[in-house]
Every structure is written in structure tokens, then in C-alpha cells.
Design a protein around this motif. Structure first.
Motif, PDB file in Angstrom:
ATOM      1  N   ASP A  23     -50.892 -28.925   1.748  1.00 31.14           N
ATOM      2  CA  ASP A  23     -50.886 -30.244   1.225  1.00 31.14           C
ATOM      3  C   ASP A  23     -51.861 -31.167   1.903  1.00 31.14           C
ATOM      4  O   ASP A  23     -52.370 -31.130   2.898  1.00 31.14           O
ATOM      5  CB  ASP A  23     -49.504 -31.005   1.622  1.00 31.14           C
ATOM      6  N   GLY A  24     -52.452 -31.765   0.864  1.00 31.92           N
ATOM      7  CA  GLY A  24     -53.738 -32.538   1.136  1.00 31.92           C
ATOM      8  C   GLY A  24     -53.195 -33.883   2.035  1.00 31.92           C
ATOM      9  O   GLY A  24     -52.195 -34.293   1.719  1.00 31.92           O
ATOM     10  N   PRO A  25     -54.107 -34.551   2.774  1.00 31.92           N
ATOM     11  CA  PRO A  25     -53.645 -35.539   3.638  1.00 31.92           C
ATOM     12  C   PRO A  25     -53.520 -36.939   2.845  1.00 31.92           C
ATOM     13  O   PRO A  25     -52.507 -37.771   3.293  1.00 31.92           O
ATOM     14  CB  PRO A  25     -54.959 -35.777   4.695  1.00 31.92           C
ATOM     15  N   HIS A  26     -54.144 -36.937   1.820  1.00 30.33           N
ATOM     16  CA  HIS A  26     -54.074 -38.143   0.786  1.00 30.33           C
ATOM     17  C   HIS A  26     -53.641 -37.919  -0.616  1.00 30.33           C
ATOM     18  O   HIS A  26     -52.951 -38.854  -1.193  1.00 30.33           O
ATOM     19  CB  HIS A  26     -55.516 -38.831   0.551  1.00 30.33           C
ATOM     20  N   ARG A  27     -53.910 -36.899  -1.012  1.00 29.26           N
ATOM     21  CA  ARG A  27     -53.276 -36.330  -2.374  1.00 29.26           C
ATOM     22  C   ARG A  27     -53.605 -34.880  -2.716  1.00 29.26           C
ATOM     23  O   ARG A  27     -54.278 -34.398  -2.076  1.00 29.26           O
ATOM     24  CB  ARG A  27     -53.944 -37.188  -3.537  1.00 29.26           C
ATOM     25  N   GLY A  28     -52.870 -34.451  -3.705  1.00 31.56           N
ATOM     26  CA  GLY A  28     -52.952 -33.168  -4.065  1.00 31.56           C
ATOM     27  C   GLY A  28     -52.641 -32.162  -3.116  1.00 31.56           C
ATOM     28  O   GLY A  28     -51.777 -32.260  -2.122  1.00 31.56           O
ATOM     29  N   GLY A  75     -63.523 -31.341 -11.427  1.00 31.84           N
ATOM     30  CA  GLY A  75     -63.271 -31.737 -12.632  1.00 31.84           C
ATOM     31  C   GLY A  75     -62.820 -30.762 -13.688  1.00 31.84           C
ATOM     32  O   GLY A  75     -62.043 -30.900 -14.695  1.00 31.84           O
ATOM     33  N   ALA A  76     -62.836 -29.348 -13.142  1.00 34.61           N
ATOM     34  CA  ALA A  76     -62.522 -28.294 -14.190  1.00 34.61           C
ATOM     35  C   ALA A  76     -61.029 -28.069 -14.138  1.00 34.61           C
ATOM     36  O   ALA A  76     -60.284 -28.305 -13.164  1.00 34.61           O
ATOM     37  CB  ALA A  76     -63.203 -26.963 -13.657  1.00 34.61           C
ATOM     38  N   SER A  77     -60.503 -27.593 -15.498  1.00 34.59           N
ATOM     39  CA  SER A  77     -59.063 -27.296 -15.176  1.00 34.59           C
ATOM     40  C   SER A  77     -58.762 -25.892 -15.205  1.00 34.59           C
ATOM     41  O   SER A  77     -59.821 -25.027 -15.793  1.00 34.59           O
ATOM     42  CB  SER A  77     -58.600 -27.542 -16.758  1.00 34.59           C
ATOM     43  N   VAL A  78     -58.008 -25.418 -14.481  1.00 36.39           N
ATOM     44  CA  VAL A  78     -57.705 -23.932 -14.113  1.00 36.39           C
ATOM     45  C   VAL A  78     -56.221 -23.649 -14.147  1.00 36.39           C
ATOM     46  O   VAL A  78     -55.279 -24.745 -14.212  1.00 36.39           O
ATOM     47  CB  VAL A  78     -58.218 -23.907 -12.727  1.00 36.39           C
ATOM     48  N   LEU A  79     -56.054 -22.518 -14.312  1.00 36.29           N
ATOM     49  CA  LEU A  79     -54.609 -22.095 -14.607  1.00 36.29           C
ATOM     50  C   LEU A  79     -54.568 -21.237 -13.373  1.00 36.29           C
ATOM     51  O   LEU A  79     -55.094 -20.198 -13.010  1.00 36.29           O
ATOM     52  CB  LEU A  79     -54.538 -20.935 -15.840  1.00 36.29           C
ATOM     53  N   ALA A  80     -53.306 -21.405 -12.457  1.00 42.17           N
ATOM     54  CA  ALA A  80     -52.843 -20.848 -11.361  1.00 42.17           C
ATOM     55  C   ALA A  80     -51.799 -19.952 -11.693  1.00 42.17           C
ATOM     56  O   ALA A  80     -50.866 -20.484 -12.291  1.00 42.17           O
ATOM     57  CB  ALA A  80     -52.678 -21.519 -10.018  1.00 42.17           C
ATOM     58  N   GLU A 108     -49.058 -22.470 -13.277  1.00 37.22           N
ATOM     59  CA  GLU A 108     -49.419 -24.014 -12.931  1.00 37.22           C
ATOM     60  C   GLU A 108     -50.527 -24.245 -13.625  1.00 37.22           C
ATOM     61  O   GLU A 108     -51.583 -23.702 -13.272  1.00 37.22           O
ATOM     62  CB  GLU A 108     -49.255 -24.232 -11.488  1.00 37.22           C
ATOM     63  N   ARG A 109     -50.867 -25.595 -14.408  1.00 39.49           N
ATOM     64  CA  ARG A 109     -52.146 -25.937 -14.768  1.00 39.49           C
ATOM     65  C   ARG A 109     -52.534 -26.969 -13.887  1.00 39.49           C
ATOM     66  O   ARG A 109     -51.700 -27.928 -13.709  1.00 39.49           O
ATOM     67  CB  ARG A 109     -52.116 -26.371 -16.148  1.00 39.49           C
ATOM     68  N   LEU A 110     -53.801 -26.829 -13.201  1.00 37.25           N
ATOM     69  CA  LEU A 110     -54.426 -27.680 -12.285  1.00 37.25           C
ATOM     70  C   LEU A 110     -55.750 -28.313 -12.633  1.00 37.25           C
ATOM     71  O   LEU A 110     -56.571 -27.464 -13.538  1.00 37.25           O
ATOM     72  CB  LEU A 110     -54.507 -27.010 -10.859  1.00 37.25           C
ATOM     73  N   ASN A 147     -51.571 -33.085 -15.306  1.00 39.89           N
ATOM     74  CA  ASN A 147     -50.987 -34.253 -15.820  1.00 39.89           C
ATOM     75  C   ASN A 147     -50.876 -35.379 -14.704  1.00 39.89           C
ATOM     76  O   ASN A 147     -50.564 -36.467 -15.105  1.00 39.89           O
ATOM     77  CB  ASN A 147     -49.480 -34.042 -16.503  1.00 39.89           C
ATOM     78  N   GLY A 148     -51.196 -34.931 -13.614  1.00 44.58           N
ATOM     79  CA  GLY A 148     -51.373 -35.922 -12.413  1.00 44.58           C
ATOM     80  C   GLY A 148     -50.048 -36.327 -11.840  1.00 44.58           C
ATOM     81  O   GLY A 148     -49.970 -37.289 -11.056  1.00 44.58           O
ATOM     82  N   SER A 149     -48.859 -35.714 -12.255  1.00 46.80           N
ATOM     83  CA  SER A 149     -47.606 -35.941 -11.687  1.00 46.80           C
ATOM     84  C   SER A 149     -47.003 -34.790 -10.624  1.00 46.80           C
ATOM     85  O   SER A 149     -47.173 -33.670 -11.088  1.00 46.80           O
ATOM     86  CB  SER A 149     -46.510 -36.074 -12.657  1.00 46.80           C
ATOM     87  N   GLY A 150     -46.459 -35.314  -9.715  1.00 44.99           N
ATOM     88  CA  GLY A 150     -46.285 -33.971  -8.427  1.00 44.99           C
ATOM     89  C   GLY A 150     -47.441 -33.489  -8.024  1.00 44.99           C
ATOM     90  O   GLY A 150     -48.623 -33.588  -8.205  1.00 44.99           O
TER      91      GLY A 150
END
Length: 105
Positions: free
Chosen positions: A17-22, A42-47, A55-57, A88-91
Motif C-alpha cells: 500500500d502506498g503511503p499517500h494513495r494507491g 497515466g497508462a491503463s493496464v490490466l492486472a 483488475e483494471r488499473l 475508476n479511482g475508487s478503492g
């Protein structure tokens, strides 16, 4: 990421987990053409997990405690540390070690 990286695949070799986000992912290039660092931000990736979960990231930046990433080091080692968020920026993303990350279409 541009079309020239369609065969590009990364393996997650560390995740936290990141210290500030993500979430912070340490990625190792497994195959395909080495993309430029500029194309990653800024790229969209599929994990995809080993069990098939997906999961789309979105890559929002680079994790810099080891210094600013350079094209030369990335090309030589095939490793890069990125900060990701859900598309989508949530969670918080659930991606973990051994997941495969590929460009999202």
C-alpha cells in the motif's frame, strides 16, 4: 501505452500500500518491447492474478525512494516501481505479487 507495446507483459515482484494513495508495484518486464517511462505514466493496464481475477488499473506515477527512474536503468534491468490506482479511482487495488500486468485496450 501505445500499440507498439501490445506484446508487453510485466510480473509483479513486490506490492505494498502506498503511503499517500494507491498501491506501489515493483514490476519486472517478462516479455515484449520495453515501453518508455513516459508511455507508462497515466497508462491503463490490466492486472490478472494467477487464479484468474482481473483488475483494471491506472499508473499514476513512479515510486522514487531509489532515485528517479531512468530509461537506461529500465532498459538494463527491466524493473520499475509504479504507483497505481483503480481505473475508476475508487478503492485501493488488490493486486499482489505474481500478478501479470499488461496494457489495457
Amino acid at each position: 501505452m501505445p500499440n507498439r507495446t501490445q506484446g508487453t507483459a510485466f510480473r509483479v515482484i513486490d506490492a505494498m500500500d502506498g503511503p499517500h494513495r494507491g498501491r506501489i508495484l515493483r514490476l519486472r518486464l517478462r516479455g515484449g518491447t520495453t515501453p518508455s517511462l513516459r508511455s507508462l505514466k497515466g497508462a491503463s493496464v490490466l492486472a490478472r492474478s494467477p487464479s484468474g481475477e482481473e483488475e483494471r488499473l491506472r499508473i499514476v506515477g513512479f515510486f522514487l525512494p531509489g532515485g528517479k527512474p531512468s530509461e537506461a536503468r529500465f532498459g538494463r534491468t527491466g524493473r520499475v516501481d509504479v504507483v497505481v490506482e483503480t481505473e475508476n479511482g475508487s478503492g485501493v487495488p488488490q493486486v499482489s505479487t505474481l500478478w501479470e500486468v499488461t496494457p489495457s485496450s
